[in-house]
Design a protein around this motif. Structure first.
Motif, short mmCIF file in Angstrom:
data_model
loop_
_atom_site.label_atom_id
_atom_site.label_comp_id
_atom_site.label_asym_id
_atom_site.label_seq_id
_atom_site.Cartn_x
_atom_site.Cartn_y
_atom_site.Cartn_z
N HIS A 9 0.76 -1.16 -0.10
CA HIS A 9 0.10 -0.25 -0.06
C HIS A 9 0.73 1.22 0.04
N GLY A 10 0.33 2.36 -0.29
CA GLY A 10 1.07 3.50 -0.20
C GLY A 10 0.76 4.52 0.95
N PHE A 11 1.07 5.78 1.09
CA PHE A 11 1.16 6.63 2.30
C PHE A 11 -0.06 7.57 2.31
N PRO A 12 -0.69 7.97 3.22
CA PRO A 12 -0.62 7.08 4.55
C PRO A 12 -1.78 6.15 4.62
N GLN A 13 -1.80 4.94 4.28
CA GLN A 13 -2.74 3.86 4.17
C GLN A 13 -2.63 2.77 4.81
N ASP A 14 -3.25 1.63 4.64
CA ASP A 14 -2.90 0.28 5.13
C ASP A 14 -3.41 -0.69 4.09
N GLY A 74 3.43 -2.59 -5.99
CA GLY A 74 3.60 -1.58 -4.85
C GLY A 74 2.88 -0.22 -5.62
N LEU A 75 2.04 0.30 -4.72
CA LEU A 75 1.40 1.48 -5.08
C LEU A 75 1.99 2.70 -4.58
N SER A 76 2.49 3.67 -5.20
CA SER A 76 3.20 4.93 -4.81
C SER A 76 4.34 4.71 -3.80
N MET A 77 4.12 5.02 -2.53
CA MET A 77 5.11 4.44 -1.26
C MET A 77 5.50 3.13 -1.57
N GLY A 78 4.44 2.16 -1.74
CA GLY A 78 4.58 0.88 -1.89
C GLY A 78 5.57 0.52 -3.03
N GLY A 79 5.64 1.23 -4.07
CA GLY A 79 6.58 1.15 -5.29
C GLY A 79 8.05 1.50 -4.75
N TYR A 80 8.07 2.47 -3.84
CA TYR A 80 9.42 2.79 -3.29
C TYR A 80 10.15 1.38 -2.52
N VAL A 81 9.02 0.75 -1.78
CA VAL A 81 9.42 -0.40 -1.16
C VAL A 81 9.85 -1.73 -2.09
N ALA A 113 9.10 19.64 2.26
CA ALA A 113 7.81 19.39 2.19
C ALA A 113 7.18 18.09 3.03
N ARG A 114 8.26 17.25 2.89
CA ARG A 114 7.91 15.98 3.89
C ARG A 114 8.14 16.35 5.42
N GLU A 115 9.07 17.08 5.49
CA GLU A 115 9.23 17.45 7.13
C GLU A 115 7.92 18.34 7.51
N ALA A 132 -6.15 17.26 3.73
CA ALA A 132 -5.28 17.87 2.53
C ALA A 132 -4.87 17.18 1.53
N MET A 133 -4.86 15.73 1.67
CA MET A 133 -4.24 14.74 0.66
C MET A 133 -5.51 14.37 -0.29
N LEU A 134 -6.52 14.32 0.49
CA LEU A 134 -7.72 13.88 -0.42
C LEU A 134 -7.87 14.24 -2.15
N GLY A 171 11.13 9.02 6.33
CA GLY A 171 11.73 7.69 5.66
C GLY A 171 11.81 7.97 4.13
N MET A 172 10.65 8.56 3.59
CA MET A 172 10.45 8.72 2.31
C MET A 172 11.47 9.58 1.69
N ALA A 173 11.72 10.70 2.72
CA ALA A 173 12.63 11.96 2.34
C ALA A 173 14.04 11.19 2.18
N GLU A 198 -1.58 13.99 -10.39
CA GLU A 198 -0.56 15.02 -10.07
C GLU A 198 0.53 14.99 -9.18
N LEU A 199 0.32 13.74 -8.29
CA LEU A 199 1.55 13.50 -7.41
C LEU A 199 2.53 13.08 -8.29
N MET A 200 2.29 12.01 -9.14
CA MET A 200 3.16 11.28 -9.96
C MET A 200 2.83 11.46 -11.41
N PRO A 201 3.31 12.79 -12.09
CA PRO A 201 2.79 13.18 -13.37
C PRO A 201 3.21 12.02 -14.26
N ALA A 224 -6.75 9.32 -10.78
CA ALA A 224 -5.46 10.04 -10.22
C ALA A 224 -4.60 9.16 -9.67
N HIS A 225 -4.47 9.38 -8.53
CA HIS A 225 -3.37 8.70 -7.58
C HIS A 225 -3.62 7.25 -7.25
N LEU A 226 -5.01 7.08 -6.79
CA LEU A 226 -5.09 5.80 -6.54
C LEU A 226 -6.09 5.01 -7.55
#
Ligand code: MLT
Length: 249
Positions: A9-14, A74-81, A113-115, A132-134, A171-173, A198-201, A224-226
């Motif tokens: 999954h991605g951030f911040p999900q489960d 992997g979806l978004s952060m899951g892709g980083y993993v 922005a992460r911080e 804010a993320m929705l 961690g992503m940063a 828009e998060l991942m053009p 879009a992102h999901l």
């Protein structure tokens, strides 16, 4: 043999972000959707949740279940993993699906922005982050035509712990550029994104498709992102076809 498909999954999900996909994908693979460390009902959250630590947890899961090879999705952060895992344990990966993600590191502005996200999560709470993320994770189409998805995604993000959100943002940063991992990949790669992400053009997905030899890129309309939630039927169909055509399937 039936492949094993691990959904990250991605951030911040489960893992619940994959709920609508489980039945369809379960028909083609043994499907496992874990909660990454700190997400879901977890307590005891470290100060930083690195992509490498998530990848180590994934290796532990694979060992525990005695799995030789898996397909990582992997979806978004899951892709980083997934990329962090592939870099270290390529012998365990028989296929790679990267959804709405990127292989590059954060820019200096992105790290700042992460911080800010980490501090906001700790000071203002998860609900503020979720609100804010929705609009960034769901297309206008999804939010207006399918408000029940918007409600459930906001709730899913709002119920993650502020400490987890902060630790994963930090961690992503820290993650490095892993485009080279994609250049060296020797298994089939599928890249999925949404036309309105828009998060991942689109250019980030195109760059990954160019880097990974023979990669297939699919852009889902109105998502879009999901993209797994916003275009579930199409997403499941594409992943199913990919899994069915893996060399050993
Ligand atoms: C995610 O959905 O996992 C995040 O958007 C990833 C990120 O912020 O880089």
């Amino acid at each position: 043999m039936r492949p094993t498909l691990i959904l990250l999954h991605g951030f911040p999900q489960d893992h619940h972000v994959w709920d609508p996909n489980m039945d369809a994908l379960g028909k083609v693979a043994q499907t496992i959707a874990p909660d990454l460390r700190g997400f879901g009902p977890a307590t005891d959250i470290p100060g930083v949740l690195s992509m490498e630590a998530f990848a180590e947890d994934l290796k532990a899961l694979i060992d525990e279940r005695d799995l030789e090879k898996v397909v990582l999705c992997g979806l978004s952060m899951g892709g980083y993993v997934a990329l962090a895992f592939l870099e270290r344990w390529p012998e365990h990966v028989e296929g790679l699906i990267l959804c709405n993600t990127r292989s590059t590191a954060d820019t200096p502005e992105g790290k700042i922005a992460r911080e800010a996200t980490a501090v906001d999560a700790l000071e203002k709470g998860s609900a503020v982050i979720a609100r804010a993320m929705l609009p960034k994770v769901l297309s206008v189409h999804t939010r207006t035509e399918r408000p029940e998805i918007a409600r459930s995604v906001e709730h899913l993000m709002a119920r993650q712990r502020p400490e987890t959100i902060a630790a994963a943002a930090r961690g992503m940063a820290q993650r490095p550029d892993r485009t080279q991992v994609l250049r060296e990949v020797r298994v089939p790669v599928l890249i999925i994104t949404g036309e309105h992400d828009e998060l991942m053009p689109l250019a980030t997905s195109e760059a990954m498709a160019k880097a990974a030899p023979g990669a297939q890129l699919v852009v889902l309309p109105q998502a879009a992102h999901l993209s797994n939630l916003e275009a579930t039927t199409e997403f499941d169909r594409i992943v199913t076809t990919f899994v069915q055509h893996l060399p050993d399937a």
